[in-house]
Scaffold this active site. Sequence first.
Site, short mmCIF file in Angstrom:
data_model
loop_
_atom_site.label_atom_id
_atom_site.label_comp_id
_atom_site.label_asym_id
_atom_site.label_seq_id
_atom_site.Cartn_x
_atom_site.Cartn_y
_atom_site.Cartn_z
CE LYS A 229 -26.16 41.03 -36.98
NZ LYS A 229 -27.03 40.78 -34.75
CG ASP A 283 -26.69 40.92 -31.98
OD1 ASP A 283 -26.97 40.26 -32.71
OD2 ASP A 283 -27.98 41.34 -31.73
CG ASP A 307 -10.71 37.66 -32.85
OD1 ASP A 307 -10.30 37.22 -31.84
OD2 ASP A 307 -9.75 38.31 -33.52
#
Length: 436
Positions: A229, A283, A307
């Site tokens: 990210k 994302d 995760d």
Amino acid sequence: MSKSVRKFYGKPVPDGEIIQVVDGKATKPTRPIIPFIDGDGIGTEISVATRRIIDAAVAKCYGDKRNIVWLPAYAGDAAVAQFGSPLPAETLEMLDYFGIGMKGPLGTPTGGGIRSLNVTMRQHFDWYSCVRPVRYFRGIVSVVKRPQDLDVVIFRENTEDVYAGVEFEAGSEGALEIIAVAKKYGHEIREDSGIGIKPISKFASRRIVRSAIEFAIEHGRKVVTIVHKGNIQKHTEGAFLKWGLELAAEEYPGLFVSEDELWKTHGGKLPEGKILLNHRIADATFYELLCKSTQFSVIATTNLNGDYISDAAAGQVGGLGIAPGANIGAKSAMFEATHGTAPDIAGKGISNPCSLTLSGVMMLEYIDWDEAAVCVTRAIEKTLRSKTATGDLARFMKNGNQVNTVQFTDAVIANMVKPTKRTVDAALKGKKAIRQ
């Protein structure tokens, strides 16, 4: 060879071999001692099932030439009942002594109570690589149209990120001090905020990317994707990407092709003997895993991203009940169920043992018992193709044969066939192909 002089929980160690781990690789044993934590909730029933299935496969493949010595270890509710602690010091000593273990699910309170035992063990033993293979088994009903397109192995950094557990309660002295320091450097944080710190180190980033690359090389996988990210968290997630790309260039010169090179230089066709090294924002990865599954083969990512992504990927192929996992470090490894304790069905004998059993397959591969690993996998495949499954899977199958845990275990064992060398070679096709 152990001499039955070492004791744990007041009992002598049984005769068997202590697995030696050299440079992160386990030496091939013939009678390894493997500690086993049954876990909480449904842990006991799926652990019994898993041991039965693995023992049957070992006997089918090797007769009396090899066998596993299962050694009870304690954590969670059983440890509290017997020793007054959810994670006794002797359990940690045992896992360190034998260098390997298997584990059912352990309960962790949400929002308070004790710290996650899973995270505690990962950090104590530096099991830095959480490995989660996700693939489809024919016969399982999925929520997506083409679950068979997804075959990915996720390497999740296991020791850092928000899981490092560096947190300060809102209003605490630590939280207020950090808020004051942040303000000094131009960052405004509300004074009623709880504070968590997200450490991402160069050392940990490089070694998880290295683990993913080595797996791709050894298993003939042609795409490694670094997931991050970094568009928002430039000095943590962005640094993870930077350090991963640097590691690949420094330690594997000439092996990788970037996405730009793939299209600009090679017309979209990956040259023979090369691996595509690309990267994706986290994302976007969720979207592409769902809609463009075949683009992924091996993923290297940070702890929290890993995760989320591994659970979402498991959902595409039938759920966590069919998803295995392992926590692997330089000196030891733990193979565990990836799901929770399922207290609502605990004790009813209807739980699905596949996650833990397939984690046992990973354990068999780790010690190079490939024949037994293939034997278990193919028996599970055959059982699920026949629409025989526990209720979590069978209820979605047309004309599914819903069975309990013991009946499913019996069916898997009944479907076992000793694999031929050709079958094992085919199952391992591509292993070490690139480096050779």
